[in-house]
Scaffold this motif. Sequence first.
Motif, PDB file in Angstrom:
ATOM      1  N   GLU A  52       0.810  -1.214   0.000  1.00 29.09           N
ATOM      2  CA  GLU A  52       0.000   0.000   0.000  1.00 29.09           C
ATOM      3  C   GLU A  52       0.849   1.273   0.000  1.00 29.09           C
ATOM      4  OE1 GLU A  52      -0.505  -2.512   2.056  1.00 29.09           O
ATOM      5  OE2 GLU A  52      -2.474  -3.299   1.485  1.00 29.09           O
ATOM      6  N   SER A  53       1.922   1.273   0.786  1.00 25.18           N
ATOM      7  CA  SER A  53       2.768   2.473   0.851  1.00 25.18           C
ATOM      8  C   SER A  53       3.468   2.723  -0.478  1.00 25.18           C
ATOM      9  CB  SER A  53       3.792   2.345   1.976  1.00 25.18           C
ATOM     10  OG  SER A  53       4.646   1.232   1.768  1.00 25.18           O
ATOM     11  N   LYS A  54       3.914   1.655  -1.158  1.00 22.26           N
ATOM     12  CA  LYS A  54       4.555   1.817  -2.460  1.00 22.26           C
ATOM     13  C   LYS A  54       3.555   2.308  -3.493  1.00 22.26           C
ATOM     14  CE  LYS A  54       8.156  -1.695  -1.800  1.00 22.26           C
ATOM     15  NZ  LYS A  54       8.710  -2.977  -2.279  1.00 22.26           N
ATOM     16  N   LEU A  55       2.328   1.796  -3.394  1.00 23.34           N
ATOM     17  CA  LEU A  55       1.286   2.194  -4.337  1.00 23.34           C
ATOM     18  C   LEU A  55       0.934   3.671  -4.173  1.00 23.34           C
ATOM     19  CD1 LEU A  55      -0.500   0.957  -6.530  1.00 23.34           C
ATOM     20  CD2 LEU A  55      -2.211   0.479  -4.775  1.00 23.34           C
ATOM     21  N   SER A  56       0.839   4.126  -2.920  1.00 22.98           N
ATOM     22  CA  SER A  56       0.521   5.538  -2.683  1.00 22.98           C
ATOM     23  C   SER A  56       1.662   6.446  -3.110  1.00 22.98           C
ATOM     24  CB  SER A  56       0.178   5.757  -1.206  1.00 22.98           C
ATOM     25  OG  SER A  56       1.286   5.466  -0.373  1.00 22.98           O
ATOM     26  N   LYS A  57       2.913   5.992  -2.908  1.00 21.07           N
ATOM     27  CA  LYS A  57       4.065   6.789  -3.332  1.00 21.07           C
ATOM     28  C   LYS A  57       4.131   6.909  -4.846  1.00 21.07           C
ATOM     29  CE  LYS A  57       6.983   5.798   0.674  1.00 21.07           C
ATOM     30  NZ  LYS A  57       8.176   5.080   1.178  1.00 21.07           N
ATOM     31  N   ALA A  58       3.777   5.821  -5.538  1.00 22.74           N
ATOM     32  CA  ALA A  58       3.799   5.849  -7.003  1.00 22.74           C
ATOM     33  C   ALA A  58       2.678   6.727  -7.561  1.00 22.74           C
ATOM     34  CB  ALA A  58       3.676   4.429  -7.548  1.00 22.74           C
ATOM     35  N   SER A  59       1.520   6.735  -6.894  1.00 23.54           N
ATOM     36  CA  SER A  59       0.361   7.467  -7.402  1.00 23.54           C
ATOM     37  C   SER A  59       0.372   8.937  -7.009  1.00 23.54           C
ATOM     38  CB  SER A  59      -0.925   6.808  -6.885  1.00 23.54           C
ATOM     39  OG  SER A  59      -1.006   5.458  -7.283  1.00 23.54           O
ATOM     40  N   PHE A  60       0.856   9.233  -5.787  1.00 27.13           N
ATOM     41  CA  PHE A  60       0.845  10.606  -5.279  1.00 27.13           C
ATOM     42  C   PHE A  60       2.197  10.955  -4.652  1.00 27.13           C
ATOM     43  CE2 PHE A  60      -3.505   9.101  -5.348  1.00 27.13           C
ATOM     44  CZ  PHE A  60      -4.164  10.132  -5.981  1.00 27.13           C
ATOM     45  N   PRO A  61       3.251  11.022  -5.470  1.00 32.04           N
ATOM     46  CA  PRO A  61       4.609  11.246  -4.939  1.00 32.04           C
ATOM     47  C   PRO A  61       4.793  12.604  -4.264  1.00 32.04           C
ATOM     48  CG  PRO A  61       4.586  11.418  -7.344  1.00 32.04           C
ATOM     49  CD  PRO A  61       3.253  10.874  -6.936  1.00 32.04           C
ATOM     50  N   VAL A  62       4.110  13.642  -4.758  1.00 31.98           N
ATOM     51  CA  VAL A  62       4.259  14.983  -4.162  1.00 31.98           C
ATOM     52  C   VAL A  62       3.616  15.023  -2.784  1.00 31.98           C
ATOM     53  CG1 VAL A  62       3.772  17.435  -4.445  1.00 31.98           C
ATOM     54  CG2 VAL A  62       4.310  16.048  -6.449  1.00 31.98           C
ATOM     55  N   LEU A  63       2.417  14.490  -2.668  1.00 33.31           N
ATOM     56  CA  LEU A  63       1.728  14.461  -1.379  1.00 33.31           C
ATOM     57  C   LEU A  63       2.472  13.597  -0.365  1.00 33.31           C
ATOM     58  CD1 LEU A  63      -1.978  14.143  -2.583  1.00 33.31           C
ATOM     59  CD2 LEU A  63      -0.931  16.127  -1.499  1.00 33.31           C
ATOM     60  N   GLU A  64       3.133  12.556  -0.839  1.00 37.71           N
ATOM     61  CA  GLU A  64       3.903  11.678   0.042  1.00 37.71           C
ATOM     62  C   GLU A  64       5.085  12.411   0.660  1.00 37.71           C
ATOM     63  OE1 GLU A  64       4.285   8.733   1.339  1.00 37.71           O
ATOM     64  OE2 GLU A  64       2.537   7.624   0.625  1.00 37.71           O
ATOM     65  N   LYS A  65       5.708  13.285  -0.099  1.00 40.88           N
ATOM     66  CA  LYS A  65       6.920  13.965   0.372  1.00 40.88           C
ATOM     67  C   LYS A  65       6.608  15.168   1.263  1.00 40.88           C
ATOM     68  CE  LYS A  65       9.747  12.651  -3.624  1.00 40.88           C
ATOM     69  NZ  LYS A  65      10.452  13.145  -4.836  1.00 40.88           N
ATOM     70  N   GLU A  66       5.516  15.862   0.963  1.00 40.95           N
ATOM     71  CA  GLU A  66       5.195  17.098   1.680  1.00 40.95           C
ATOM     72  C   GLU A  66       3.885  16.887   2.435  1.00 40.95           C
ATOM     73  OE1 GLU A  66       3.208  20.028   2.721  1.00 40.95           O
ATOM     74  OE2 GLU A  66       2.892  20.414   0.585  1.00 40.95           O
ATOM     75  N   GLU A  67       3.945  16.853   3.784  1.00 44.39           N
ATOM     76  CA  GLU A  67       2.804  16.426   4.583  1.00 44.39           C
ATOM     77  C   GLU A  67       2.058  17.554   5.297  1.00 44.39           C
ATOM     78  OE1 GLU A  67       3.431  13.178   7.162  1.00 44.39           O
ATOM     79  OE2 GLU A  67       3.879  11.792   5.543  1.00 44.39           O
TER      80      GLU A  67
END
Length: 259
Positions: A52-67
């Motif tokens: 799930e974490s890899k899938l979210s990082k692949a789909s929403f990389p900007v949101l993953e980095k900036e919280e």
Amino acid sequence: MGIFKSFALNRISLKIIAGFGKKKLIHIILQNILIGTLIAFPLVVQISKSDESKLSKASFPVLEKEETWFKTVNDLKVIDGKLVSPHTAQELKRGNEHIAVDPQNKYRMKDNSHSYIVFSEQILYIKAYGIQLRIPYSESSLTTFGAAEFKGGGEFLAAIAAAATPYLLIPAMQFIYPLSILLNFIFIAIVSLFALPMNYRSRKKAGYRQLFTMFSYAATMPAILAFVFGSLASAAFVYTIYNFGLILTVYLLFKRYLR
């Protein structure tokens, strides 16, 4: 049994493939669809097994980095399959990625090239890379949850990805299979074009269509190898195995039967 044997030999025996002359266009198209389908299958399997974490990082990389965006949605709640929010409407944008809270079901995704997470009254909409999912809260792991339960945006996105995974398979197939089939047509067309100079020194002179036909059938074994390895081990090497396998098969075809 004879039909199956003929089907297999026409795709495995280089000697038979080298003797192919004219094949009906529909047969060539169906053969390339078969190859594209074999190659695409491990990629679909990989998506269904994605963390799930890899899938979210692949789909929403900007949101993953900036919280920092998470602070504005951590009062979001879904209770008994229905959105409860103090906000009548809200949208957050980070680059080309959007999160919208839409309890009144009025929000519209405007740009097809952007990625979206939209919390409507009873349904979570997710759109990324041309795939759009419609996930009812009442039929997913989001039946009852509060954003404040999560430690941060990354964990929140992973929970959304976990809820989306069961709904992802069919849209992924609808996207990956046609793309794989199209890319296979293009790759074999390019290989056939580069093979034309080699053809001038061959005992049997073949035109472009004949080369395309031979290579389409010769691609079966490389595609099967890519299918098996990609399904059992890793889909990361599917195209590497297939591409180099086809080039090697074409080389053997010329060396043994066409020169």
